[in-house]
Design an enzyme around this catalytic site. Structure first.
Site, PDB file in Angstrom:
ATOM      1  CE1 TYR A  79      74.869   3.058  -4.294  1.00  0.00           C
ATOM      2  CE2 TYR A  79      73.525   4.174  -5.922  1.00  0.00           C
ATOM      3  CZ  TYR A  79      74.729   4.005  -5.285  1.00  0.00           C
ATOM      4  OH  TYR A  79      75.786   4.804  -5.637  1.00  0.00           O
TER       5      TYR A  79
ATOM      6  CE  LYS B 175      86.514  -0.568   7.153  1.00  0.00           C
ATOM      7  NZ  LYS B 175      87.852   0.054   7.091  1.00  0.00           N
TER       8      LYS B 175
ATOM      9  CG  ASP C 157      90.124   1.218   4.735  1.00  0.00           C
ATOM     10  OD1 ASP C 157      89.775   0.105   4.306  1.00  0.00           O
ATOM     11  OD2 ASP C 157      90.631   1.366   5.860  1.00  0.00           O
TER      12      ASP C 157
ATOM     13  CG  ASP D  53      78.646   5.772  -6.671  1.00  0.00           C
ATOM     14  OD1 ASP D  53      78.619   6.087  -7.880  1.00  0.00           O
ATOM     15  OD2 ASP D  53      78.390   6.575  -5.762  1.00  0.00           O
TER      16      ASP D  53
ATOM     17  CG  ASP E  85      82.325   8.260 -10.329  1.00  0.00           C
ATOM     18  OD1 ASP E  85      82.157   7.492 -11.294  1.00  0.00           O
ATOM     19  OD2 ASP E  85      81.507   9.137 -10.030  1.00  0.00           O
TER      20      ASP E  85
HETATM   21  C1  LIG Z   1      73.245   9.328 -10.164  1.00  0.00           C
HETATM   22  C2  LIG Z   1      73.640   8.302  -9.125  1.00  0.00           C
HETATM   23  C3  LIG Z   1      72.438   7.794  -8.400  1.00  0.00           C
HETATM   24  C4  LIG Z   1      74.478   7.168  -9.734  1.00  0.00           C
HETATM   25  C5  LIG Z   1      74.860   6.140  -8.710  1.00  0.00           C
HETATM   26  O1  LIG Z   1      75.318   6.468  -7.607  1.00  0.00           O
HETATM   27  O2  LIG Z   1      74.751   4.956  -9.010  1.00  0.00           O
HETATM   28  C6  LIG Z   1      75.771   7.615 -10.429  1.00  0.00           C
HETATM   29  O3  LIG Z   1      76.665   8.188  -9.517  1.00  0.00           O
HETATM   30  C7  LIG Z   1      76.407   6.434 -11.105  1.00  0.00           C
HETATM   31  O4  LIG Z   1      77.434   5.918 -10.633  1.00  0.00           O
HETATM   32  O5  LIG Z   1      75.874   6.000 -12.131  1.00  0.00           O
HETATM   33  C1  LIG Z   2      90.640  -1.056  11.314  1.00  0.00           C
HETATM   34  C2  LIG Z   2      89.374  -0.418  10.799  1.00  0.00           C
HETATM   35  C3  LIG Z   2      88.163  -0.964  11.507  1.00  0.00           C
HETATM   36  C4  LIG Z   2      89.456   1.108  10.881  1.00  0.00           C
HETATM   37  C5  LIG Z   2      88.186   1.769  10.366  1.00  0.00           C
HETATM   38  O1  LIG Z   2      87.644   1.408   9.320  1.00  0.00           O
HETATM   39  O2  LIG Z   2      87.706   2.701  11.039  1.00  0.00           O
HETATM   40  C6  LIG Z   2      90.608   1.739  10.089  1.00  0.00           C
HETATM   41  O3  LIG Z   2      90.484   1.512   8.728  1.00  0.00           O
HETATM   42  C7  LIG Z   2      90.650   3.226  10.374  1.00  0.00           C
HETATM   43  O4  LIG Z   2      90.282   4.025   9.505  1.00  0.00           O
HETATM   44  O5  LIG Z   2      91.034   3.597  11.486  1.00  0.00           O
END
Ligand SMILES: CC(C)[C@H](C(=O)O)[C@@H](O)C(=O)O
Ligand SMILES: CC(C)[C@H](C(=O)O)[C@@H](O)C(=O)O
Lengths: 350, 350
Positions: B139, B188, B219, B243, B247
């Site tokens: 950010y 990650k 992920d 973030d 959410d």
């Molecule tokens: C508005 C945006 C920049 C903000 C962020 O990504 O931090 C919002 O999504 C949050 O999570 O407060």
């Molecule tokens: C193993 C890892 C590096 C890989 C990625 O993040 O791309 C996996 O999560 C995927 O989505 O195939």
């Protein structure tokens, strides 16, 4: 002239599930005459043998092939290795070597398996496709760790050029044109410069097409996958956001064992693999679900070998198996079928 | 000596929901004698008046305050402004100015509202806290767009130093120590250097505490929020992943209108706001849900003013309102109560 398919079984359950996928492939009439398979070592098992998870022999084999079928890689055994030696790094290097610039993941729930979904679907349907940029972005940007002002600091660079974005958007538009012609670009354009470049490129590309586009921040997308998954047609996004959103999407379908993926290049060479991991805890027990891999073979036929009809034959056979509840234990419990039995059944249907 | 609270109503429904939150605050006995409120312009409305979404007067006011209560900012009216003038950028700048290094989001589902969850909860409970690093990472890293080799390219830098990570981990450990003493670091680390630095710092910090830690790739975390939300106690993560995961976590609770957040600094100064947006489509209609903002006031009392008892009084009153179905239309449909009625009810309970 036969097509050349490189087979990388990988680690854990990789071998078992690939076995069944090959069984299904060759059950299609005339396939033996059209296809040559060659197996190569890749992943943790390759590291054990050659001290390298992506040995040069495998590299050569893959580059000579028309398509690559991959089982799964990794496992706790190799987790303590330095990162650059780990199976995951080999996977990233395989993608980069093959130049598979985007990963295509159909997110689809079978009618008879709607009850598997962890979300309340009610009458809604889930059927969308994620197109994830795969060989650029923060995954492949400059990175380093150094001491700055007396403390350690680390850095990862997220980088995108127009051309890297264009080909992913083009692919999304192409896929959408065979569906409902709607793409959703998932980004964080209110914070990232790279996202703003994605928006610019997408806007220009879409202008020349019949495709409708909308733009969604990744935090909102993470909500919408849960709240309104029926509203998506084709999602297109960068490498990192695609990693997150596609696994989240895998979760709402209820069994990641059922989902295939295709990673394709400009030349047509493609990498096909199920979305799940190598599940070392159930490896060798003949209980893994081979359907994600079998459906990956269907994508291989469709995208790399242009055999649309054969792809549909496999997809139809899988649907029959699912409708007749020929499913693995992770889905239907103790009465579930073995990996072999499921492969056998689908091969017979083909 | 009175506490000084800066109130930034912001845009859209911001004004209405803050109104009710203030009503509830002052319904607590003796609060008028302890607190001074000062209002400042912030967001799109500030841009309209001062050509700046974060005017210098607001900046000064905020820095003199003991805590800041924020409604919500933004709306389509300001979406076409250049990014640096937009309300979202003002929000980032507010966070940076206040040095609120982490955002704390309780993710909790009220017993009587379990049916709201879009996921099949069955007998599971959702009750965890997300600690998101808020003023570093991608950010706030270097970013730029330039022409390289004849085409446009963009770059965003994700940067973390040990000290930036440490304070977030410390806060997570502190919060976990009052709960089940379990933190999950979401990262990650199989791809990012910054993530590996997070792991290193977390490992060291946890060693000196009674806290248990596990490490989860982002992920996988995006899946686990849907599949096993009952397994989390405290999640700690970087700005970008936080973030997305927070959410997503908001979505599984069923109504983002109910959720508060606290962003805190080392000095004790904090920024308190509901997690939802400014909902311009329903602004001025007296139908918005004020509960997320009211609960943010409870967090303000707890974290910035150290008034734990008063915080609990508000939380208890909200629980009563919810149990007695004093809820807004977005939750219970046409029979729902107005913004004012809900505020009034909770103020009376207090
Ligand atoms: C508005 C945006 C920049 C903000 C962020 O990504 O931090 C919002 O999504 C949050 O999570 O407060
Ligand atoms: C193993 C890892 C590096 C890989 C990625 O993040 O791309 C996996 O999560 C995927 O989505 O195939």
């Amino acid at each position: 002239m036969k097509y050349n398919i490189a087979v990388l079984r990988g680690d854990g359950i990789g071998s078992e599930i690939v076995e069944e996928a090959i069984k299904v492939l060759f059950a299609i009439k005339g396939m033996k005459e059209k296809i040559d398979l060659k197996e190569y070592s890749f992943g943790g098992c390759a590291y054990d043998k050659f001290s390298h998870a992506f040995p040069s022999e495998t590299k050569e084999g893959v580059m000579k092939a028309d398509a690559v079928l991959l089982g799964a890689v990794g496992g706790p055994k190799w987790n303590e290795l330095p990162l650059e030696k780990r199976p995951e790094s080999a996977l990233l290097s395989l993608r980069k070597t093959m130049e598979v610039f985007c990963n295509i993941r159909p997110v689809k729930i079978f009618d008879s398996l709607k009850n598997l979904s962890p979300i309340k679907l009610e009458n809604r349907n889930i059927d969308y496709v994620i197109v994830r940029e795969l060989i650029s972005g923060i995954y492949f940007g400059n990175k380093n760790t150094e001491t700055i002002g007396g403390e350690i600091a680390a850095k990862d660079e997220m980088f995108y050029s127009e051309s890297q974005i264009k080909r992913a958007i083009d692919k999304a538009i192409e896929i959408a044109s065979k569906r409902n012609n709607k793409i959703t670009l998932v980004d964080k354009a209110n914070v990232l410069e790279t996202s703003r470049l994605w928006r610019k490129v997408a806007k220009e590309k879409v202008r020349d097409s019949k495709t409708e586009i909308d733009y969604m921040y990744v935090d909102n997308a993470a909500m919408q996958v849960i709240l309104n998954p029926d509203k998506f047609d084709v999602i297109v996004t960068s490498n990192m956001f695609g990693d997150i959103i596609s696994d989240e999407s895998g979760a709402i379908v209820g069994s990641i064992g059922l989902l295939p993926s295709a990673s394709i290049s400009e030349s047509g060479l493609g990498l096909y693999e199920p979305i799940h991991g190598s599940a070392p805890d159930i490896a060798g027990k003949n209980i893994a679900n081979p359907i994600g891999t079998i459906l990956s073979v269907a994508l291989l036929l469709r995208y790399s070998l242009k055999m649309d009809i054969e792809a549909e034959i496999i997809e139809k056979a899988v649907e029959n198996a699912i409708n007749n509840k020929i499913l693995s234990k992770d889905i239907i419990g103790e009465s579930g079928f073995s990996t072999c039995e499921i492969g056998e059944y689908i091969a017979n249907e083909v």
